[in-house]
Design an enzyme around this catalytic site. Structure first.
Site, PDB file in Angstrom:
ATOM      1  N   TYR A 141     -38.461  80.207  -0.917  1.00 15.37           N
ATOM      2  CA  TYR A 141     -39.508  79.419  -1.546  1.00 15.37           C
ATOM      3  C   TYR A 141     -38.934  78.453  -2.582  1.00 15.37           C
ATOM      4  O   TYR A 141     -38.121  77.606  -2.240  1.00 15.37           O
ATOM      5  CB  TYR A 141     -40.486  80.432  -2.156  1.00 15.37           C
ATOM      6  CG  TYR A 141     -41.931  80.037  -2.210  1.00 15.37           C
ATOM      7  CD1 TYR A 141     -42.550  79.318  -1.202  1.00 15.37           C
ATOM      8  CD2 TYR A 141     -42.711  80.415  -3.305  1.00 15.37           C
ATOM      9  CE1 TYR A 141     -43.896  78.986  -1.290  1.00 15.37           C
ATOM     10  CE2 TYR A 141     -44.048  80.094  -3.394  1.00 15.37           C
ATOM     11  CZ  TYR A 141     -44.638  79.377  -2.385  1.00 15.37           C
ATOM     12  OH  TYR A 141     -45.962  79.058  -2.486  1.00 15.37           O
ATOM     13  N   TRP A 142     -39.269  78.570  -3.863  1.00 17.81           N
ATOM     14  CA  TRP A 142     -38.752  77.623  -4.864  1.00 17.81           C
ATOM     15  C   TRP A 142     -37.485  78.135  -5.548  1.00 17.81           C
ATOM     16  O   TRP A 142     -37.102  77.649  -6.594  1.00 17.81           O
ATOM     17  CB  TRP A 142     -39.835  77.327  -5.910  1.00 17.81           C
ATOM     18  CG  TRP A 142     -40.953  76.486  -5.375  1.00 17.81           C
ATOM     19  CD1 TRP A 142     -42.160  76.918  -4.917  1.00 17.81           C
ATOM     20  CD2 TRP A 142     -40.970  75.049  -5.219  1.00 17.81           C
ATOM     21  NE1 TRP A 142     -42.930  75.856  -4.489  1.00 17.81           N
ATOM     22  CE2 TRP A 142     -42.224  74.702  -4.664  1.00 17.81           C
ATOM     23  CE3 TRP A 142     -40.043  74.035  -5.484  1.00 17.81           C
ATOM     24  CZ2 TRP A 142     -42.587  73.379  -4.381  1.00 17.81           C
ATOM     25  CZ3 TRP A 142     -40.401  72.719  -5.202  1.00 17.81           C
ATOM     26  CH2 TRP A 142     -41.661  72.404  -4.656  1.00 17.81           C
ATOM     27  N   GLU A 194     -42.611  73.673   5.712  1.00 17.57           N
ATOM     28  CA  GLU A 194     -42.966  73.582   4.289  1.00 17.57           C
ATOM     29  C   GLU A 194     -41.701  73.450   3.430  1.00 17.57           C
ATOM     30  O   GLU A 194     -41.663  72.686   2.481  1.00 17.57           O
ATOM     31  CB  GLU A 194     -43.749  74.846   3.904  1.00 17.57           C
ATOM     32  CG  GLU A 194     -44.324  74.854   2.505  1.00 17.57           C
ATOM     33  CD  GLU A 194     -45.074  76.149   2.190  1.00 17.57           C
ATOM     34  OE1 GLU A 194     -45.074  77.086   3.023  1.00 17.57           O
ATOM     35  OE2 GLU A 194     -45.673  76.228   1.092  1.00 17.57           O
ATOM     36  N   ASP A 223     -43.711  77.330  -7.812  1.00 16.30           N
ATOM     37  CA  ASP A 223     -44.293  78.622  -8.174  1.00 16.30           C
ATOM     38  C   ASP A 223     -43.356  79.736  -8.648  1.00 16.30           C
ATOM     39  O   ASP A 223     -43.569  80.314  -9.696  1.00 16.30           O
ATOM     40  CB  ASP A 223     -45.082  79.170  -6.981  1.00 16.30           C
ATOM     41  CG  ASP A 223     -46.143  78.196  -6.511  1.00 16.30           C
ATOM     42  OD1 ASP A 223     -46.186  77.070  -7.032  1.00 16.30           O
ATOM     43  OD2 ASP A 223     -46.929  78.557  -5.632  1.00 16.30           O
TER      44      ASP A 223
HETATM   45  C1  9YW Z   1     -49.235  79.368  -3.029  1.00 20.27           C
HETATM   46  C2  9YW Z   1     -49.979  74.015  -1.277  1.00 20.27           C
HETATM   47  C3  9YW Z   1     -49.210  74.680  -2.395  1.00 20.27           C
HETATM   48  C4  9YW Z   1     -48.352  73.674  -3.184  1.00 20.27           C
HETATM   49  C5  9YW Z   1     -47.450  74.396  -4.175  1.00 20.27           C
HETATM   50  C6  9YW Z   1     -46.647  75.447  -3.426  1.00 20.27           C
HETATM   51  C7  9YW Z   1     -47.582  76.415  -2.703  1.00 20.27           C
HETATM   52  C8  9YW Z   1     -49.473  77.932  -3.162  1.00 20.27           C
HETATM   53  O1  9YW Z   1     -48.393  75.682  -1.807  1.00 20.27           O
HETATM   54  O2  9YW Z   1     -48.364  77.142  -3.621  1.00 20.27           O
HETATM   55  O3  9YW Z   1     -50.125  80.099  -2.599  1.00 20.27           O
HETATM   56  O4  9YW Z   1     -48.155  79.826  -3.328  1.00 20.27           O
HETATM   57  O5  9YW Z   1     -45.785  76.136  -4.281  1.00 20.27           O
HETATM   58  O6  9YW Z   1     -46.609  73.466  -4.818  1.00 20.27           O
HETATM   59  O7  9YW Z   1     -49.168  72.767  -3.835  1.00 20.27           O
HETATM   60  O8  9YW Z   1     -49.123  73.328  -0.436  1.00 20.27           O
END
Ligand code: 9YW
Length: 430
Positions: A356-357, A400, A168
């Site tokens: 996060y990412w 996570e 994200d």
């Molecule tokens: C958010 C559910 C999701 C993942 C994504 C991750 C995060 C959702 O969580 O996104 O609200 O930011 O980045 O890869 O599918 O686990």
């Protein structure tokens, strides 16, 4: 190890709802697309009916045009933003009539997930029967991508939102996002009530994320309009690698079940073109890695992230290029003081180890990297990825995401008892 496996099974069972799994309690209360794929791989090891149901439920929300949404909103809870009332998927004429969904997608993992559950299955005949019942829907999804998301007919598909990448808030998107003239929206975030705000994207970043969605909604999620107008249009190596790996799996599976020759031929045609373009367009000699391409502004995005190594999983590089790629991996991400594999280049000034990412280790990317390295015969490095993954979970819990720095003692962040962390650990340990 058995204790760790039992805990993983416990988490998956606890996150199971009626027919699908949530990624984790509180933070993510619905069904997410690529999460479901990874979760099915874990269930396949101890509860095949749930693995199959997870996949069937996701496919049940597929749109008439083959599109599979990134979130299926099975419940009415308002503890997540943006929820069903924000996305308004019904704006698109082909949207699911049965479920409210989002109007963006996520990396297409289902093709190879079907091959994985067959590999794990102890009753191949029954699993093949299940696959026979769902494989055409996955094929339709690939048709959607190659006919709607490849405007220059290159064999490479675009994503139109950073949330579609699954990574994200990666620094990969910074230039595109910060050049957008987004309004200052009023909305109530829910994520920061569950998780420390310093580990999540900022309010301004959310403004940009919503701005892209506003444009898509204004045009009823029309693919043609999005291709023409979206400020975000990127060819992502992770997303395209997942699609290419899934093509490969669909070809194998259709061959096994004696499926349609026309579909096999079509998949082979897509595959050949995709791999060629991928190697020509998305490899950067100077960086020694695969890169993202900003299709809207026609320029390379010159950064390295864990996504840069995912083509190994999809058998995209030749042997020599794979060696170069792995050299880049080890020289920038493989320092002995770091766990493999940080989600963003630790040598970059944009690297943020807790955010996060923008730096932390994610277990799904490690699983993809591990399997890619095994395929190319990089034994020692694949073993290190696996050992690092197990150690991170053993020391911190089933988080996570994780701090890649070894000197940080409490390095688990984001949601706890996270489904794909549990599921993919189970797969690595079996
Ligand atoms: C958010 C559910 C999701 C993942 C994504 C991750 C995060 C959702 O969580 O996104 O609200 O930011 O980045 O890869 O599918 O686990």
């Amino acid at each position: 190890m058995n204790e760790l496996k039992n805990k993983a099974i416990e988490i998956l069972n606890a996150n199971w709802r009626d027919g699908f799994s949530i990624p984790c309690e509180k933070l993510y209360p619905f069904q997410w697309n690529w999460d479901s794929g990874f979760i099915a791989i874990g269930f396949a090891h101890f509860d095949m009916p749930k693995a199959e149901e997870e996949i069937s439920t996701l496919l049940d929300a597929q749109w008439g045009n083959g599109f599979i949404p990134h979130i299926v909103f099975h419940t009415e809870t308002d503890t997540y933003f943006p929820g069903p009332d924000y996305f308004c998927s019904e704006l698109h004429p082909d949207a699911s009539k049965k479920y409210k969904t989002s109007g963006i997608t996520q990396p297409p993992v289902l093709g190879f997930v079907l091959a994985e559950i067959l590999r794990i299955s102890t009753d191949k005949k029954a699993t093949l029967k299940f696959i026979e019942g769902v494989i055409d829907k996955v094929y339709d999804n690939h048709t959607y991508f190659y006919t709607k998301r490849d405007p220059q007919n290159e064999g490479l598909v675009y994503i139109y939102h950073n949330w579609e990448s699954g990574t994200d808030n990666s620094p990969m998107w910074d230039d595109i996002i910060h050049n957008m003239d987004s309004p200052d929206y009023e909305f109530e975030r829910r994520d920061t009530t569950h998780v420390d705000a310093s580990q999540r994207p900022s309010k301004r970043e959310y403004d940009h994320y919503l701005h892209i969605l506003e444009i898509a909604k204004e045009h009823n999620y029309s693919d043609e309009k999005i291709a023409e107008l979206s400020p975000f249009l990127v060819q992502d190596p992770l997303f395209n690698s997942m699609l290419i790996k899934s093509n490969e799996s669909l070809i194998e599976l259709y061959t096994l079940i004696g499926g349609s020759q026309n579909k096999i031929k079509q998949l082979e045609t897509w595959q050949e073109k995709a791999i060629k373009s991928f190697n020509n367009k998305l490899f950067d000699e100077e960086l020694g890695a695969y890169i993202h391409y900003d299709l809207r502004n026609e320029r390379k995005i010159k950064h390295i992230s864990s996504s840069s190594f995912t083509p190994l999983f999809a058998n995209i590089p030749g042997k020599e290029r794979a060696e170069k790629l792995v050299q880049t991996l080890m020289s920038r991400f493989g320092n002995e003081n770091q766990y493999l594999c940080a989600s963003f280049d630790p040598e970059s000034e944009l690297y943020k180890p807790k955010k996060y990412w923008r730096g932390p280790v994610w277990i799904n990317l490690n699983w993809i990297l591990y399997n890619g390295l095994v395929q190319y015969g990089f034994e020692d490095i694949s073993k290190r990825v696996k050992d690092d993954t197990v150690e991170l979970i053993e020391e911190n819990g089933f988080y996570e995401y994780f701090d890649a720095r070894k000197e940080v003692s409490k390095g688990g962040y984001g949601g706890i008892n996270f489904s794909w962390t549990a599921s993919l650990l189970l797969d690595l340990l079996n």
